[in-house]
Design a protein around this motif. Structure first.
Motif, PDB file in Angstrom:
ATOM      1  N   SER A 279      -4.945 -46.786 -14.781  1.00 28.04           N
ATOM      2  CA  SER A 279      -3.799 -46.930 -16.048  1.00 28.04           C
ATOM      3  C   SER A 279      -2.807 -45.664 -16.593  1.00 28.04           C
ATOM      4  CB  SER A 279      -4.656 -47.879 -17.278  1.00 28.04           C
ATOM      5  OG  SER A 279      -5.961 -47.406 -18.139  1.00 28.04           O
ATOM      6  N   LYS A 280      -1.957 -45.920 -16.861  1.00 25.57           N
ATOM      7  CA  LYS A 280      -1.062 -44.614 -17.641  1.00 25.57           C
ATOM      8  C   LYS A 280      -1.859 -43.877 -18.620  1.00 25.57           C
ATOM      9  CE  LYS A 280       0.948 -47.963 -20.696  1.00 25.57           C
ATOM     10  NZ  LYS A 280       2.504 -48.513 -21.439  1.00 25.57           N
ATOM     11  N   GLN A 281      -2.020 -42.555 -18.674  1.00 25.12           N
ATOM     12  CA  GLN A 281      -3.189 -41.906 -19.097  1.00 25.12           C
ATOM     13  C   GLN A 281      -1.192 -41.406 -19.913  1.00 25.12           C
ATOM     14  OE1 GLN A 281      -6.384 -39.553 -19.623  1.00 25.12           O
ATOM     15  NE2 GLN A 281      -5.910 -41.238 -18.352  1.00 25.12           N
ATOM     16  N   PHE A 282      -1.868 -40.709 -21.576  1.00 24.79           N
ATOM     17  CA  PHE A 282      -0.971 -39.745 -21.791  1.00 24.79           C
ATOM     18  C   PHE A 282      -1.742 -37.999 -22.663  1.00 24.79           C
ATOM     19  CE2 PHE A 282       0.666 -36.763 -25.440  1.00 24.79           C
ATOM     20  CZ  PHE A 282       1.902 -36.566 -24.833  1.00 24.79           C
ATOM     21  N   ARG A 283      -2.575 -37.347 -22.257  1.00 27.46           N
ATOM     22  CA  ARG A 283      -2.951 -36.544 -22.904  1.00 27.46           C
ATOM     23  C   ARG A 283      -2.752 -34.737 -23.063  1.00 27.46           C
ATOM     24  NH1 ARG A 283      -5.769 -39.932 -23.290  1.00 27.46           N
ATOM     25  NH2 ARG A 283      -7.772 -40.674 -23.044  1.00 27.46           N
ATOM     26  N   GLU A 284      -2.607 -34.586 -24.739  1.00 31.40           N
ATOM     27  CA  GLU A 284      -2.183 -32.941 -24.575  1.00 31.40           C
ATOM     28  C   GLU A 284      -2.892 -31.965 -24.952  1.00 31.40           C
ATOM     29  OE1 GLU A 284      -3.051 -31.927 -27.861  1.00 31.40           O
ATOM     30  OE2 GLU A 284      -3.843 -33.252 -28.556  1.00 31.40           O
ATOM     31  N   THR A 285      -2.954 -31.171 -24.669  1.00 31.83           N
ATOM     32  CA  THR A 285      -3.644 -29.779 -25.186  1.00 31.83           C
ATOM     33  C   THR A 285      -2.821 -28.463 -26.469  1.00 31.83           C
ATOM     34  OG1 THR A 285      -3.219 -28.149 -23.144  1.00 31.83           O
ATOM     35  CG2 THR A 285      -4.906 -30.017 -23.332  1.00 31.83           C
ATOM     36  N   PHE A 286      -3.515 -27.633 -26.748  1.00 29.00           N
ATOM     37  CA  PHE A 286      -3.082 -26.902 -28.126  1.00 29.00           C
ATOM     38  C   PHE A 286      -3.648 -25.500 -27.516  1.00 29.00           C
ATOM     39  CE2 PHE A 286      -2.944 -25.180 -31.887  1.00 29.00           C
ATOM     40  CZ  PHE A 286      -1.414 -24.357 -32.158  1.00 29.00           C
ATOM     41  N   THR A 287      -3.632 -23.912 -27.931  1.00 31.45           N
ATOM     42  CA  THR A 287      -4.191 -22.845 -27.482  1.00 31.45           C
ATOM     43  C   THR A 287      -3.029 -22.124 -29.124  1.00 31.45           C
ATOM     44  OG1 THR A 287      -3.680 -22.206 -25.628  1.00 31.45           O
ATOM     45  CG2 THR A 287      -5.903 -23.222 -25.606  1.00 31.45           C
ATOM     46  N   THR A 288      -3.928 -21.591 -29.585  1.00 35.10           N
ATOM     47  CA  THR A 288      -3.360 -20.499 -30.707  1.00 35.10           C
ATOM     48  C   THR A 288      -4.311 -18.936 -30.102  1.00 35.10           C
ATOM     49  OG1 THR A 288      -2.354 -21.275 -31.551  1.00 35.10           O
ATOM     50  CG2 THR A 288      -2.342 -19.161 -31.887  1.00 35.10           C
ATOM     51  N   THR A 289      -3.684 -17.938 -29.556  1.00 30.35           N
ATOM     52  CA  THR A 289      -4.588 -17.018 -28.469  1.00 30.35           C
ATOM     53  C   THR A 289      -4.190 -16.299 -29.652  1.00 30.35           C
ATOM     54  OG1 THR A 289      -5.305 -17.660 -27.204  1.00 30.35           O
ATOM     55  CG2 THR A 289      -6.187 -15.890 -26.546  1.00 30.35           C
ATOM     56  N   ALA A 290      -4.624 -14.988 -30.376  1.00 28.40           N
ATOM     57  CA  ALA A 290      -4.633 -13.606 -30.651  1.00 28.40           C
ATOM     58  C   ALA A 290      -4.983 -12.312 -29.841  1.00 28.40           C
ATOM     59  CB  ALA A 290      -4.877 -13.099 -32.105  1.00 28.40           C
ATOM     60  N   PHE A 291      -4.507 -11.742 -29.548  1.00 28.54           N
ATOM     61  CA  PHE A 291      -4.743  -9.752 -28.784  1.00 28.54           C
ATOM     62  C   PHE A 291      -5.102  -9.313 -29.046  1.00 28.54           C
ATOM     63  CE2 PHE A 291      -2.257 -13.662 -26.524  1.00 28.54           C
ATOM     64  CZ  PHE A 291      -2.963 -13.743 -25.178  1.00 28.54           C
ATOM     65  N   LEU A 292      -5.824  -8.353 -30.046  1.00 27.80           N
ATOM     66  CA  LEU A 292      -6.697  -7.374 -30.793  1.00 27.80           C
ATOM     67  C   LEU A 292      -6.604  -6.243 -30.141  1.00 27.80           C
ATOM     68  CD1 LEU A 292      -7.824  -9.326 -33.612  1.00 27.80           C
ATOM     69  CD2 LEU A 292      -5.040  -8.913 -33.354  1.00 27.80           C
ATOM     70  N   GLY A 293      -5.621  -5.114 -29.692  1.00 31.75           N
ATOM     71  CA  GLY A 293      -6.346  -3.549 -29.141  1.00 31.75           C
ATOM     72  C   GLY A 293      -6.342  -2.598 -29.948  1.00 31.75           C
ATOM     73  N   TRP A 294      -6.941  -2.331 -30.081  1.00 31.62           N
ATOM     74  CA  TRP A 294      -7.875  -0.841 -30.637  1.00 31.62           C
ATOM     75  C   TRP A 294      -7.687   0.364 -29.252  1.00 31.62           C
ATOM     76  CZ3 TRP A 294      -9.735  -5.857 -32.347  1.00 31.62           C
ATOM     77  CH2 TRP A 294      -9.585  -5.762 -33.544  1.00 31.62           C
ATOM     78  N   ARG A 295      -6.817   1.677 -29.777  1.00 33.44           N
ATOM     79  CA  ARG A 295      -7.692   3.405 -28.959  1.00 33.44           C
ATOM     80  C   ARG A 295      -8.524   3.658 -29.436  1.00 33.44           C
ATOM     81  NH1 ARG A 295      -3.396   4.482 -25.703  1.00 33.44           N
ATOM     82  NH2 ARG A 295      -1.831   3.721 -27.271  1.00 33.44           N
TER      83      ARG A 295
END
Length: 658
Positions: A279-295
Motif C-alpha cells: 500500500s502507498k506510503q510516505f516517510r521523512e528523515t531529518f538530520t543536522t550535523t555540526a562539523f567542528l575542527g581544531w588544529r
C-alpha cells in the motif's frame, strides 16, 4: 591652592585627551569593548542524567565514553537575544530544545516496561555581567518536555507505548566567551524540575507508574551572533562594536538535510516480516550535523561531528536491498536522537616537495600540505569517509540517494546502525596515486548497534589518477575482509531440512560464530566534457555467510552521468541519471526462498530476479546555502522478488550547508 589648581588642570587635560581619543577610529583603541547585544542561533552538546521517579525503570541511554544514564549524551538547538547596557549588565532571553541519546542496548534489562524522554526544552531569562569577551551569567525560566513509557512483551519487544507532557521550571548558570569572527562558545549547567505524571498500566496487569523528572544537564554550546540589528531595535554605538578576527586554527560547518519520500500502491501478492508494504506510503528523515575542527599542532588535527537524526525509512528501513533513501538510518526515531558520529584525530606527515592548497571545508582545516604525504587517522568515523569515494556519486545529501548508487553495495562495510565505526586509516598519497588501508570494529552480530573489539574488518584501496584527452579521472580498486559473528546460509538450510518444525531464522541465530566475508570493488570516475562526468562501480563478496552491517547485496554494478547546470545558466545546479543492478549468491537466495530474513529484506518466499534500479534527479540551487532536489527512482524486483513491484519512488530533498 596652586598645586590643587594645577592638578585639576592636568585632570581636565587628561579627560580631554580621552575625549579626543574617543573620536579616533576604533582600530586606534588599545582595548576595545566587546558588545554582547544582538540575536544569535546555535547548538549544544553535553551530558546529563535524570531521576524519573520510583519504579519508573529508566531506559539507559548511550554515554559513549561516559556511563549510560537516563539521558546519556544530549544535544540540541538554542536561539535568543541579548542586550548589553552601558554599565556592562547584559540581559537576555534564550529558548532551547534538547534531545537524548539512543538506548544503550547492551545494558537493557528484562523489565516489563521502560520510561525515557522524547525531549525537554526551556525558555529562560539570562542575567550576566560583560567582562570584555567573557560573559558569566545566571539563568532561570520555564521548562517543558515529553516522556514515553514502552510496555514490553516476554521477548523484550515493544507492544504498547504511551506519552505524557510535563511542565516545570529551570535554573542554571554558565559562562560564554567570544572565540573568533561572529562565534561564541559557552559552558552551562541547568537543573530542570518537571511536573509529575501518572501512567496507567492496570490494563497490562501492572501497577501505575508516577514519572517525576528531575534533570541535571551540562552543555557545551556554540552561538553565531548576528551583528546587524533590525530597524526597530535601538542601535548600539559603533565605537563599542567589535568583530574578532576569523579563526585560522579551528572551523565550524553545519549541514541540515530534510528528505520526504513516497510511493503509490504497487503489486504485492504476499508480504513477509521485512517486506516493503504494497500500500502507498510516505516517510521523512531529518538530520543536522555540526562539523567542528581544531588544529592541535603542525599536522595534527581533531574533528568532532555531533549529529541529530530523526525519522524513518519506508517500513523502518526495510524491504529493498538498494534502499532509496541514503539518509534513512537503521536507528530511526520519531524524535531526534543525538550521536557523536565522528570524533577522530588526524596526523599528517609531509614528505617534502610540491605543496597544494587545502580549502576550508567540513572536517578539513584551511592551509597548505605536501602533495607527497602520509596521513594517519584514528577514532570514530564512516568507512566511506576514506574509501570508495567518487566525485559524482557519493553523498546522499547532495547527489544520488539510493544505497546502491553512492556506494559499492556488495562491500559490507563495518558499521553500527547509523553507519559509523571505530578504527584507524593509514594513507600514502602521491601526485598520481594513493594507497590507503584501514582496520575497523564490526558489530557484535548482524544489525547490531554494539561495536566489538573481539573481531574486526579490514580494507585496502589503491587509487590511480589520470588524464584522458586532458580530462581528469580516477580509478579505485579495493579488497576487503570482515570477521564477524554470523551464520552460514548453507549451514542453516541443512539444519532446517532435518526438521520441518524448525524456523529457519531461529536456526540461523543459533549457529552464529566468528566467520569471514571477503570481496572486492572497482570504482571509476571520468570527466568527458566541461561539467559532464561519468561514473561506475562494480562490487562482489563471497555470499556464503550473513551480511553483517550494510545491506543484502552480494553482487552489484552501478553507473551513470552527472551534468552541471552551467550550460543553461545555472552553474550550481546538477542533473544526475544512473542505474544499478544488484544480485545474490545462490546460497543467499536459497536462504531467502526458505523464509529467511536478511538485514533489510525477507518476503517469506522468493521468486528470484535481480534487483534493478533507475534513479534520476535535478538539484536546484536556491542560493549559496540551500539546494532543493527532486528525485525519482524506479525499482524493479524489490528485494529480488519478481512476484512484487515494480515500485516508483518520488522524493524531495532540502539540503543546507553553512
Amino acid at each position: 591652592m596652586k598645586r590643587a589648581f594645577a592638578g585639576a588642570a592636568l585632570g581636565v587635560l587628561a579627560f580631554d585627551g580621552i575625549a579626543v581619543a574617543s573620536d579616533l577610529p576604533v582600530k586606534a583603541r588599545l582595548a576595545p569593548a566587546y558588545d554582547w547585544s544582538g540575536f544569535y542561533l546555535g547548538a549544544h552538546v553535553g551530558y546529563g542524567g535524570a531521576q524519573l521517579g520510583a519504579n519508573s525503570n529508566p531506559l539507559p541511554a548511550q554515554g559513549v565514553f561516559l556511563p549510560p544514564t537516563s539521558t546519556g549524551i544530549i544535544g540540541g538547538y538554542q536561539g535568543g537575544y541579548s542586550r548589553q547596557f552601558n554599565n556592562n549588565l547584559v540581559l537576555g532571553l534564550e529558548v532551547d530544545a534538547t534531545f537524548i541519546s539512543p538506548a544503550d542496548t547492551a545494558r537493557i534489562g528484562n523489565e516489563p516496561y521502560h520510561t525515557t524522554f522524547d525531549y525537554f526544552a526551556t525558555a529562560r531569562g539570562r542575567v550576566g555581567y560583560a567582562m570584555g569577551t567573557w560573559l558569566p551569567y545566571a539563568t532561570v525560566g520555564f521548562a517543558w518536555g515529553k516522556t514515553k513509557l514502552n510496555v514490553l512483551d516476554a521477548d523484550g519487544n515493544i507492544f504498547s507505548t504511551a506519552q505524557k507532557d510535563h511542565v516545570g521550571w529551570t535554573v542554571g548558570a554558565g559562562v560564554e566567551t567570544a572565540i573568533g569572527g561572529n562565534w561564541t562558545a559557552k559552558l552551562e549547567y541547568n537543573y530542570i524540575d518537571l511536573s509529575r505524571q501518572t501512567y496507567g498500566l492496570t490494563a497490562f496487569g501492572l501497577p501505575n507508574v508516577d514519572v517525576d523528572p528531575k534533570i541535571h544537564a551540562v552543555k557545551l554550546g556554540m552561538n553565531y551572533r548576528f551583528n546587524d540589528m533590525p530597524s526597530w531595535m535601538p542601535a548600539t554605538p559603533i565605537a563599542r562594536r567589535v568583530t574578532l578576527p576569523e579563526p585560522t586554527d579551528w572551523n565550524v560547518h553545519v549541514q541540515t538535510t530534510l528528505i520526504g519520500s513516497g510511493y503509490p500502491s504497487f503489486r504485492s501478492p504476499y508480504e513477509g516480516a521485512n517486506s516493503l508494504q504494497g500500500s502507498k506510503q510516505f516517510r521523512e528523515t531529518f538530520t543536522t550535523t555540526a562539523f567542528l575542527g581544531w588544529r592541535l599542532w603542525d599536522g595534527g588535527e581533531f574533528y568532532f561531528n555531533p549529529e541529530l537524526a530523526q525519522g524513518f525509512g519506508f517500513n523502518g528501513t526495510l524491504g529493498v536491498a538498494g534502499f532509496p533513501n541514503g539518509e534513512a538510518q537503521k536507528a530511526g526515531g520519531s524524535y531526534p536522537k543525538i550521536r557523536p558520529q565522528r570524533y577522530m584525530f588526524r596526523q599528517t606527515f609531509g614528505l617534502g616537495g610540491e605543496q597544494e592548497d587545502v580549502p576550508d571545508a567540513p572536517n578539513q582545516l584551511a592551509g597548505k600540505r605536501d602533495v607527497d604525504r602520509i596521513t594517519l587517522t584514528v577514532g570514530r568515523f564512516s568507512v566511506g569517509d576514506f574509501f570508495d569515494g567518487n566525485a559524482y556519486a557519493k553523498d546522499p545529501r547532495a547527489d544520488f540517494m539510493n544505497w546502491a548508487m553512492w556506494a559499492s553495495a556488495a562491500y559490507d562495510f563495518p558499521a553500527d546502525l547509523p553507519g559509523f565505526t571505530r578504527g584507524g586509516v593509514l594513507e600514502l598519497n602521491r601526485k598520481d596515486w594513493a594507497l590507503r588501508a584501514g582496520v575497523f570494529q564490526v558489530p557484535s552480530q548482524p544489525n547490531s548497534d554494539i561495536l566489538t573489539f573481539k573481531s574486526g574488518g579490514a580494507v585496502v584501496e589503491f587509487e590511480e589518477r589520470h588524464q584522458i584527452f586532458d580530462r581528469p579521472g580516477k580509478v579505485r580498486v579495493g579488497a576487503f575482509i570482515n570477521r564477524g559473528n554470523t551464520g552460514s546460509y548453507r549451514g542453516a538450510l541443512a539444519i532446517a531440512a532435518t526438521d520441518p518444525l524448525l524456523e529457519i531464522n531461529d536456526v540461523m541465530a543459533s549457529i552464529r560464530r566468528p566467520r569471514d566475508k571477503y570481496g572486492f570493488y572497482l570504482n571509476g570516475e571520468q570527466e568527458i566534457a566541461d561539467e559532464i562526468g561519468l561514473f561506475g562501480r562494480a562490487s562482489w563478496n563471497d555470499g556464503q555467510n550473513e551480511i553483517l552491517s550494510f545491506t543484502d547485496i552480494d553482487r552489484s554494478m552501478s553507473g551513470g552521468l552527472s551534468i552541471k547546470g552551467g550550460r543553461w545558466g545555472r552553474a550550481a545546479d546538477t542533473i544526475g541519471i544512473g542505474g544499478a543492478i544488484n544480485g545474490l549468491s545462490a546460497a543467499h537466495r536459497d536462504f531467502l526462498a526458505a523464509g529467511g530474513n536478511g538485514l533489510l529484506i525477507g518476503d517469506g518466499r522468493l521468486n528470484y530476479g535481480t534487483e534493478r534500479i533507475l534513479e534520476t534527479f535535478y538539484a536546484y540551487a536556491i542560493d549559496k546555502n540551500f539546494t532543493f532536489t527532486a528525485d525519482y527512482q524506479l525499482i524493479v524486483n524489490p528485494a529480488y522478488n519478481a512476484d512484487r513491484g515494480p515500485v516508483s519512488i518520488f522524493s524531495g530533498r532540502l539540503h543546507g550547508e553553512f
